[in-house]
Every structure is written in C-alpha cells, then in structure tokens.
Motif scaffolding. Structure first.
Motif, PDB file in Angstrom:
ATOM      1  N   VAL A 104       0.859  -1.192   0.000  1.00 61.66           N
ATOM      2  CA  VAL A 104       0.000   0.000   0.000  1.00 61.66           C
ATOM      3  C   VAL A 104       0.889   1.234   0.000  1.00 61.66           C
ATOM      4  CG1 VAL A 104      -1.908  -1.132   1.206  1.00 61.66           C
ATOM      5  CG2 VAL A 104      -0.174   0.095   2.530  1.00 61.66           C
ATOM      6  N   GLY A 105       0.306   2.367  -0.393  1.00 62.79           N
ATOM      7  CA  GLY A 105       1.022   3.629  -0.370  1.00 62.79           C
ATOM      8  C   GLY A 105       0.645   4.442   0.853  1.00 62.79           C
ATOM      9  N   MET A 106       1.001   5.723   0.844  1.00 66.34           N
ATOM     10  CA  MET A 106       0.757   6.607   1.989  1.00 66.34           C
ATOM     11  C   MET A 106      -0.373   7.600   1.738  1.00 66.34           C
ATOM     12  SD  MET A 106       4.079   9.162   1.611  1.00 66.34           S
ATOM     13  CE  MET A 106       3.462  10.490   2.663  1.00 66.34           C
ATOM     14  N   ASP A 107      -1.062   7.460   0.606  1.00 66.85           N
ATOM     15  CA  ASP A 107      -2.035   8.477   0.189  1.00 66.85           C
ATOM     16  C   ASP A 107      -3.484   8.097   0.457  1.00 66.85           C
ATOM     17  OD1 ASP A 107       0.099   9.946  -0.707  1.00 66.85           O
ATOM     18  OD2 ASP A 107      -0.098   9.295  -2.788  1.00 66.85           O
ATOM     19  N   THR A 108      -3.714   6.994   1.182  1.00 63.31           N
ATOM     20  CA  THR A 108      -5.086   6.566   1.480  1.00 63.31           C
ATOM     21  C   THR A 108      -5.226   6.339   2.989  1.00 63.31           C
ATOM     22  OG1 THR A 108      -4.417   4.310   0.881  1.00 63.31           O
ATOM     23  CG2 THR A 108      -5.667   5.572  -0.763  1.00 63.31           C
ATOM     24  N   PRO A 109      -5.198   7.425   3.788  1.00 65.45           N
ATOM     25  CA  PRO A 109      -5.268   7.263   5.240  1.00 65.45           C
ATOM     26  C   PRO A 109      -6.606   6.735   5.744  1.00 65.45           C
ATOM     27  CG  PRO A 109      -5.432   9.583   4.649  1.00 65.45           C
ATOM     28  CD  PRO A 109      -5.062   8.844   3.393  1.00 65.45           C
ATOM     29  N   GLU A 150      -9.414   5.945  -7.686  1.00 69.16           N
ATOM     30  CA  GLU A 150     -10.353   6.693  -8.514  1.00 69.16           C
ATOM     31  C   GLU A 150      -9.678   7.465  -9.634  1.00 69.16           C
ATOM     32  OE1 GLU A 150     -13.159   9.081  -6.455  1.00 69.16           O
ATOM     33  OE2 GLU A 150     -14.018   7.409  -5.328  1.00 69.16           O
ATOM     34  N   ASP A 151      -8.389   7.773  -9.476  1.00 69.72           N
ATOM     35  CA  ASP A 151      -7.692   8.536 -10.512  1.00 69.72           C
ATOM     36  C   ASP A 151      -7.131   7.659 -11.623  1.00 69.72           C
ATOM     37  OD1 ASP A 151      -5.574   7.280  -9.283  1.00 69.72           O
ATOM     38  OD2 ASP A 151      -4.547   9.113  -8.673  1.00 69.72           O
ATOM     39  N   GLY A 152      -7.421   6.359 -11.580  1.00 77.43           N
ATOM     40  CA  GLY A 152      -6.948   5.444 -12.612  1.00 77.43           C
ATOM     41  C   GLY A 152      -5.722   4.650 -12.216  1.00 77.43           C
ATOM     42  N   GLY A 153      -5.150   4.963 -11.082  1.00 74.20           N
ATOM     43  CA  GLY A 153      -4.001   4.205 -10.594  1.00 74.20           C
ATOM     44  C   GLY A 153      -4.441   3.073  -9.691  1.00 74.20           C
ATOM     45  N   PHE A 154      -3.610   2.737  -8.708  1.00 75.05           N
ATOM     46  CA  PHE A 154      -4.003   1.724  -7.734  1.00 75.05           C
ATOM     47  C   PHE A 154      -3.414   2.081  -6.384  1.00 75.05           C
ATOM     48  CE2 PHE A 154      -0.196   0.186  -9.897  1.00 75.05           C
ATOM     49  CZ  PHE A 154       0.622  -0.300  -8.878  1.00 75.05           C
ATOM     50  N   LEU A 175     -10.703   3.224  -3.985  1.00 75.61           N
ATOM     51  CA  LEU A 175     -10.497   4.303  -3.022  1.00 75.61           C
ATOM     52  C   LEU A 175      -9.978   5.552  -3.713  1.00 75.61           C
ATOM     53  CD1 LEU A 175      -8.853   2.502   0.051  1.00 75.61           C
ATOM     54  CD2 LEU A 175     -11.278   2.905  -0.415  1.00 75.61           C
ATOM     55  N   ARG A 176     -10.052   6.650  -3.000  1.00 68.90           N
ATOM     56  CA  ARG A 176      -9.594   7.940  -3.513  1.00 68.90           C
ATOM     57  C   ARG A 176      -8.269   8.307  -2.855  1.00 68.90           C
ATOM     58  NH1 ARG A 176     -13.695  13.026  -4.211  1.00 68.90           N
ATOM     59  NH2 ARG A 176     -12.260  14.566  -5.107  1.00 68.90           N
ATOM     60  N   ASP A 177      -7.247   8.531  -3.655  1.00 69.12           N
ATOM     61  CA  ASP A 177      -5.960   9.011  -3.161  1.00 69.12           C
ATOM     62  C   ASP A 177      -6.063  10.484  -2.789  1.00 69.12           C
ATOM     63  OD1 ASP A 177      -4.623   6.614  -3.629  1.00 69.12           O
ATOM     64  OD2 ASP A 177      -4.050   7.181  -5.659  1.00 69.12           O
ATOM     65  N   VAL A 178      -5.183  10.906  -1.875  1.00 63.45           N
ATOM     66  CA  VAL A 178      -5.075  12.325  -1.560  1.00 63.45           C
ATOM     67  C   VAL A 178      -4.036  12.944  -2.490  1.00 63.45           C
ATOM     68  CG1 VAL A 178      -4.432  14.036   0.164  1.00 63.45           C
ATOM     69  CG2 VAL A 178      -5.730  12.013   0.846  1.00 63.45           C
ATOM     70  N   ASP A 179      -4.509  13.617  -3.524  1.00 65.60           N
ATOM     71  CA  ASP A 179      -3.632  14.322  -4.456  1.00 65.60           C
ATOM     72  C   ASP A 179      -3.931  15.818  -4.481  1.00 65.60           C
ATOM     73  OD1 ASP A 179      -2.111  12.119  -5.377  1.00 65.60           O
ATOM     74  OD2 ASP A 179      -3.757  11.522  -6.683  1.00 65.60           O
ATOM     75  N   ALA A 223      -8.335  15.742  -0.516  1.00 61.23           N
ATOM     76  CA  ALA A 223      -8.053  15.827   0.914  1.00 61.23           C
ATOM     77  C   ALA A 223      -9.333  16.039   1.713  1.00 61.23           C
ATOM     78  CB  ALA A 223      -7.065  16.949   1.184  1.00 61.23           C
ATOM     79  N   ARG A 224     -10.198  16.915   1.227  1.00 63.58           N
ATOM     80  CA  ARG A 224     -11.456  17.172   1.916  1.00 63.58           C
ATOM     81  C   ARG A 224     -12.320  15.910   1.944  1.00 63.58           C
ATOM     82  NH1 ARG A 224     -12.855  20.913  -1.005  1.00 63.58           N
ATOM     83  NH2 ARG A 224     -14.319  19.859  -2.388  1.00 63.58           N
TER      84      ARG A 224
END
Length: 223
Positions: free
Chosen positions: A96-101, A125-129, A173-177, A182-183
């Motif tokens: 996992v990454g750090m962008d899905t708290p 949601e942005d097309g990545g994983f 899921l939605r990454d925080v980019d 973030a909201r």
C-alpha cells in the motif's frame, strides 16, 4: 510469512503533496502528508501480519511507530522502486502507499487472504491503484508499467491476469492528491490524524488559526 509493505516518501515541504499548493502552503501540505503517513502506518501496525516493511524515500521521523523494518527505496522510476520493494519479501505480500489514510485493518486483512486468489488489486479513482497484493511476490509484474497515468491501474491489472493469476479486487479508493481529494478523505475518516490536520490546515488557510481560536497546539491529533 505474510508481509504488509508500505512505500512512502519522507514528508518534507516542497517534496510531497505539491498539488495541494494552493490552497495550502508547502509546509501545510507536508504536514498533511505526514498525518496521512502516520494514519497509514498505524493501520498497518494494527493489522495482523508476520512482517511490516516500510520502503522509504528519505529518513524516518517521529511519525514512525515501532514494529517496522525500514528499507531505502531503490533508484529509478516508480515501477522499479515498487518492484525492488517486492524483492525484499517472501510469501504473501500486500503493498500500500501513503495516500489513502482512510484504510482500515479490516480492509488490509482482506488483502492478505489469498485462499481464493493469487493477487489482490486495489483500484484508485484517478486510474491508478492504492494496493497490490501477491501470494508469491513477482517483481517482474511491475517493471515497465507506466506510472502516474490514467491508464496505470488498467495496465497493472492486465499484467496480473496475463500472467495467469486469479485476481480479486479490493474497493476503489480515492488518493489524496488535490485539495478536493483531501477534503473528501478527511470526511471519510473524521477521527484520524489526517482529518484533524486537515481541519487545522483549512482553518489556517482561511485565516482562522485553530491554535488560537481553540487553544490547541500545533501537534493536535498527532501521536
């Protein structure tokens, strides 16, 4: 031996979450990244696994809890760094990454159960994983995948199926980019460090410093 693998970057202003500026300053963006990373590591720490590995670009800080093996990221593009991280693992591994708290121990536990599949794929949601699980780590499955593009997730998942793996999907899921991301994520997990830091940063950006209006300190919500 099951492994939870986190790939992350040290939360240094100007090097992380640059798409959050504006409305946030580079310092605020870095503090949001730190909170997201702290939430992620706390969730990983609370999830049953034999090993917990942090592949880190940078140096550890006081946001790192006990129980993690810290290894440096390898040089190269993100595909090479992800592949290299998997080479350090044997047996079932979930990355996992750090962008899905907003992730939870229950969700990660699902991704470590390979009783009915060979791979888990967590689409973003942005097309990545946001997650990739392999019953038997195979770094070659990541090398050459174009990263940070709208088609990244589709290409990576196709790699898994083309290799003959039985693939199951985790929730999207939605990454925080961006600030909107973030909201949204803060609303999904309102009790986490990230949500607390987001509330603080949003009030400061709007000209109302919660450290003044509530008597809180800059470390509110951070372990």
């Amino acid at each position: 031996m099951s492994t939870l693998l986190v790939i992350a970057k040290e939360p240094v202003p100007g090097r992380v979450k640059t798409r959050l500026t504006p409305p946030f300053t580079p310092h605020q963006a870095a503090r949001l990244a730190e909170a997201a990373l702290a939430d992620t590591l706390a969730t990983v720490r609370a999830t049953p696994a034999d090993r917990r590995v942090l592949a880190l670009d940078g140096a550890p800080g006081d946001w790192l809890p006990d129980g993690f093996e810290v290894v440096p990221q390898s040089p190269g593009g993100l595909d090479e760094r992800l592949a290299a991280a998997f080479t350090r693992c044997t047996g079932p591994t979930l990355l996992v990454g750090m962008d899905t708290p907003q992730i939870t121990p229950e969700l990660l536990g699902i991704g470590l159960d390979f009783s009915a599949c060979d791979a888990w794929f967590g689409p973003a949601e942005d097309g990545g994983f946001w997650a990739l699980g392999l019953a038997a780590p195979a770094p070659a499955l990541l090398r050459g995948v174009p990263m940070s593009l709208p088609e990244t997730g589709a290409v990576q998942r196709a790699r898994l199926t083309a290799a003959g793996l039985r693939v199951r999907d985790l929730p999207r899921l939605r990454d925080v980019d961006t600030a909107a991301d973030a909201r949204h994520v803060a609303e999904l997990a309102p009790r986490g460090r990230f949500a607390a830091r987001h509330r603080e940063s949003t009030m400061i950006a709007a000209g109302s410093d919660p450290r003044v209006t509530t008597g809180a300190t800059a470390g509110t919500g951070i372990a």
